[in-house]
Write an enzyme that holds these catalytic residues in place. Structure first.
Site, short mmCIF file in Angstrom:
data_model
loop_
_atom_site.label_atom_id
_atom_site.label_comp_id
_atom_site.label_asym_id
_atom_site.label_seq_id
_atom_site.Cartn_x
_atom_site.Cartn_y
_atom_site.Cartn_z
CE1 TYR A 124 -5.21 8.16 -6.70
CE2 TYR A 124 -4.85 9.11 -8.70
CZ TYR A 124 -4.63 8.14 -8.49
OH TYR A 124 -5.98 7.23 -9.10
NE ARG A 146 -10.62 -1.37 1.02
CZ ARG A 146 -10.06 0.03 1.58
NH1 ARG A 146 -11.09 0.18 2.34
NH2 ARG A 146 -9.04 0.88 1.42
#
Length: 240
Positions: A147, A12
């Site tokens: 992150y 994806r």
């Protein structure tokens, strides 16, 4: 014989574009994915590229999967570490599970995959590794200490491994994308996204092909003198 390329998180978004570009350039591509079987099936039906499900955050499962890939398709000469997740939250609200999931999937996965292929690359005196970092690993981002830490870690990991592989024909580079038009970014509220785009000098979000073209450049056989670099693909948003 075509070189074999493994792309993690490959079915994806940015990963899909990378896989498609490599496939079109003549590489034998295997796309890893972690959980979305429906998307992986649609990806393979559309592209003809093999998709293989395994958890890149798990060392033993990754090692076993890569051994099977190499037995079936040949040695992996190109590795693109693109797999990544977000579990956003400010530090005072972030759970250990949120922290750990992102560190394991985004950063430890790079160790897991590289450890599985590095010996073969060194023996054959050829390898191309590209790790996908992020603008937020360079500049930081509110609500993303996990992150940002993982992506910043990728940039340091890249520089260290590049030094180890250089004399053996193994190049290791990173790409730091800015805000790219993917499902993750499209989920941002429109008023917030508008403010983000306003800070990008070229005046638009990136597209997945912007990243894929950079990968193709770095993995080419002739790119042997480029290693340890982090290439920012962010429209000028952060010049680092």
């Amino acid at each position: 014989m075509s070189r074999v390329a493994l792309v993690t998180g490959g079915t994806r978004g940015i990963g899909e574009a990378i896989c498609t570009a490599l496939n079109d350039a003549g590489y034998k591509v295997i796309a890893n994915y972690g959980g979305n079987d429906e998307a992986a099936k649609a990806f393979t039906e559309k592209t003809g590229i093999t998709s293989l499900k395994f958890d890149v955050s798990d060392f033993e499962k990754t090692k076993d999967a890569i051994e099977h890939i190499e037995a079936d398709y040949g040695p992996i000469d190109v590795l693109v570490n693109n797999a990544g997740i977000t579990r956003d939250g400010t530090m005072h609200r972030m759970s250990f599970e949120q922290w750990n999931a992102v560190i394991q999937t985004n950063l430890s996965s790079c160790f897991n995959t590289c450890r599985a292929v590095i010996d073969g690359m060194r023996e054959r005196k050829f390898g191309r590794i590209v790790n996908v970092g992020s603008i937020n690993g360079q500049a930081g981002q509110y609500g993303q200490v996990n992150y940002a830490a993982a992506k910043s870690g990728i940039h340091g990991f890249t520089k260290a491994l590049a030094q180890e592989g250089a004399a053996k024909g193994v190049t290791v580079n990173a790409i730091a994308p800015g805000y790219v038009d993917t499902e993750m970014v499209r989920a941002v509220p429109p008023e917030v996204l508008e403010k983000i785009v306003a800070k990008i000098p070229v005046g638009r979000l990136g597209n997945t092909n912007d990243i894929a073209r950079t990968v193709l450049f770095l993995v080419d056989d002739t790119a042997e003198f480029i290693t340890g670099s982090t290439i920012s693909v962010n429209g000028g948003q952060h010049m680092y």
